[in-house]
Design a protein around this motif. Sequence first.
Motif, PDB file in Angstrom:
ATOM      1  N   ILE A  53      26.928  44.770  28.099  1.00  0.00           N
ATOM      2  CA  ILE A  53      28.225  45.154  27.527  1.00  0.00           C
ATOM      3  C   ILE A  53      28.134  45.383  26.033  1.00  0.00           C
ATOM      4  O   ILE A  53      29.150  45.641  25.389  1.00  0.00           O
ATOM      5  CB  ILE A  53      29.332  44.140  27.875  1.00  0.00           C
TER       6      ILE A  53
ATOM      7  N   GLN B  79      39.986  40.075  26.211  1.00  0.00           N
ATOM      8  CA  GLN B  79      39.519  41.198  27.028  1.00  0.00           C
ATOM      9  C   GLN B  79      38.021  41.105  27.301  1.00  0.00           C
ATOM     10  O   GLN B  79      37.538  41.552  28.331  1.00  0.00           O
ATOM     11  CB  GLN B  79      39.830  42.522  26.332  1.00  0.00           C
ATOM     12  N   LEU B  80      37.308  40.519  26.332  1.00  0.00           N
ATOM     13  CA  LEU B  80      35.869  40.412  26.511  1.00  0.00           C
ATOM     14  C   LEU B  80      35.530  39.582  27.745  1.00  0.00           C
ATOM     15  O   LEU B  80      34.574  39.853  28.452  1.00  0.00           O
ATOM     16  CB  LEU B  80      35.223  39.794  25.268  1.00  0.00           C
TER      17      LEU B  80
ATOM     18  N   GLU C 190      37.021  39.445  30.588  1.00  0.00           N
ATOM     19  CA  GLU C 190      37.031  40.299  31.785  1.00  0.00           C
ATOM     20  C   GLU C 190      35.803  41.193  31.841  1.00  0.00           C
ATOM     21  O   GLU C 190      35.195  41.392  32.891  1.00  0.00           O
ATOM     22  CB  GLU C 190      38.299  41.148  31.823  1.00  0.00           C
ATOM     23  N   GLU C 191      35.460  41.733  30.678  1.00  0.00           N
ATOM     24  CA  GLU C 191      34.269  42.584  30.625  1.00  0.00           C
ATOM     25  C   GLU C 191      33.036  41.822  31.062  1.00  0.00           C
ATOM     26  O   GLU C 191      32.177  42.341  31.774  1.00  0.00           O
ATOM     27  CB  GLU C 191      34.054  43.113  29.209  1.00  0.00           C
TER      28      GLU C 191
ATOM     29  N   ARG D  39      29.929  49.319  21.555  1.00  0.00           N
ATOM     30  CA  ARG D  39      31.241  48.696  21.681  1.00  0.00           C
ATOM     31  C   ARG D  39      32.065  48.771  20.394  1.00  0.00           C
ATOM     32  O   ARG D  39      31.533  48.691  19.294  1.00  0.00           O
ATOM     33  CB  ARG D  39      31.049  47.214  21.959  1.00  0.00           C
TER      34      ARG D  39
ATOM     35  N   SER E  64      33.119  41.173  34.836  1.00  0.00           N
ATOM     36  CA  SER E  64      32.913  42.399  35.589  1.00  0.00           C
ATOM     37  C   SER E  64      31.466  42.888  35.476  1.00  0.00           C
ATOM     38  O   SER E  64      30.873  43.333  36.463  1.00  0.00           O
ATOM     39  CB  SER E  64      33.926  43.442  35.104  1.00  0.00           C
ATOM     40  N   ALA E  65      30.895  42.788  34.279  1.00  0.00           N
ATOM     41  CA  ALA E  65      29.497  43.201  34.119  1.00  0.00           C
ATOM     42  C   ALA E  65      28.577  42.313  34.937  1.00  0.00           C
ATOM     43  O   ALA E  65      27.650  42.785  35.602  1.00  0.00           O
ATOM     44  CB  ALA E  65      29.098  43.153  32.645  1.00  0.00           C
TER      45      ALA E  65
END
Lengths: 222, 222
Positions: B52, B21-22, B24-25, B11, B28-29
């Motif tokens: 991630i 933004q993290l 969302e990551e 990353r 989603s992960a």
Amino acid sequence: MGGEQTGPALRVRNRRGEGGQLREEIVSAATQMINETGDVERLSLRAVARRIGVSAPSIYQHFPDVDHLKVAVVEGCFAQFAAARDRASRPAGEPIAALLARCRAYCQFALDHPGPYRFMFSHHVPRPDAPTLPAGVAALNALTASIRACQDDGAIATTDDPGHLALLLWAALHGLVLLRLNLPQFPWPEPLFDDVHDTVLRLVGTRRVPPGPRLEPSRSPR
Amino acid sequence: MGGEQTGPALRVRNRRGEGGQLREEIVSAATQMINETGDVERLSLRAVARRIGVSAPSIYQHFPDVDHLKVAVVEGCFAQFAAARDRASRPAGEPIAALLARCRAYCQFALDHPGPYRFMFSHHVPRPDAPTLPAGVAALNALTASIRACQDDGAIATTDDPGHLALLLWAALHGLVLLRLNLPQFPWPEPLFDDVHDTVLRLVGTRRVPPGPRLEPSRSPR
DNA sequence: TGTACATCAGTGAACGCGCGTTCACTGATGTAC
DNA sequence: TGTACATCAGTGAACGCGCGTTCACTGATGTAC
């Protein structure tokens, strides 16, 4: 928290040759615990041992690993479940009353044993020698027979394949009861057993509604 | 097992002010992982962080604990689920075709996302601010509207309360799809979508069967 | 009737693991002056 | 234009926990002689 907790059961060691009794204790304790937590995932071998007042390793004399214990639990649950359904549908007079009683008993078992019920039909049952298949097929056969009896009797007008109807019915009951179990905070408008009766009648296309004990939700939730 | 595993993602740290933004990551992960394992219980905060390529503690800048992460995941899933159903039932011409398409989309989502689907309707959703209630009510409203449109259109003969029918239908679909997901080794005689159509038609008491695209199980299992 | 012995029903300590969570920290970067 | 500083986006080490499983063991008890 206080000092007055009973502690783990103060077991007396089984007599020589009777070590097998522990196996039953293990399965029964595990079943109870699944019933209480409502969840297989929270069942642990160590917790079972603790509950029956035995050391964790002694379980390995009866089960090679924790998955085999789970399979044993699910086997016992299926046996109880089948017995409850058969018991419920036996005394009924008319076939349609028997069918409704059987469906009610299906749901009642799930309400009374949420943990085991969820477990039995979950993807958590360890696969290899899972008893789900034969038990499930037998259950479906019994339901099919009950529907066929209604057709023979004339209570169900349609001549559709009773096996197919049984499958749709099974799925519908499963959905009804699982949603109630898992989303108790949802504003369910009707008592569960009203919905069960209604679903049965709609799915199998009954011609006459049985006059007898129609909607007493033996021990309805809420 | 070889040495060629890609490792955790390499990353690059988010720019200043873009730390969000993290979040969302993470969601989603986590959603992906539930999709892959089919199981919320096996989701762990550390595993998400590993995937991630971030240290475990950095998740705490976005979620106070692991339960809040799970709630965020389930929120996202409900949004996707609703979008998929609405998308599916929009282009249909006749209301009854729209209803069937909506029911098919319901089941298709479950087939495509077993883990999230199971999670959304399980008792594992952490209670306090669970989005299950409003999302579930909205879903039921949409289904009710779809049924009412069929009644207005004449495709459904019965004048029974469409909200009640929607509830029975929801439960039946839930049962159909869950049993298929959880007991794949069971000898299901029909393709799932045949059973879905059949259940819809029986439960809501359709008068005419739509002529259009009847039984193409868009991506049926097996 | 007495005794040696095999077996049975367990036990206690230890292992390595992954987990959720806390803590003090670090280094890059935008901002105020 | 330069510089001090606050803030942001994380990190690394550590904690205590419960877990499944293994290992060598112990003490009671039935049995063969």
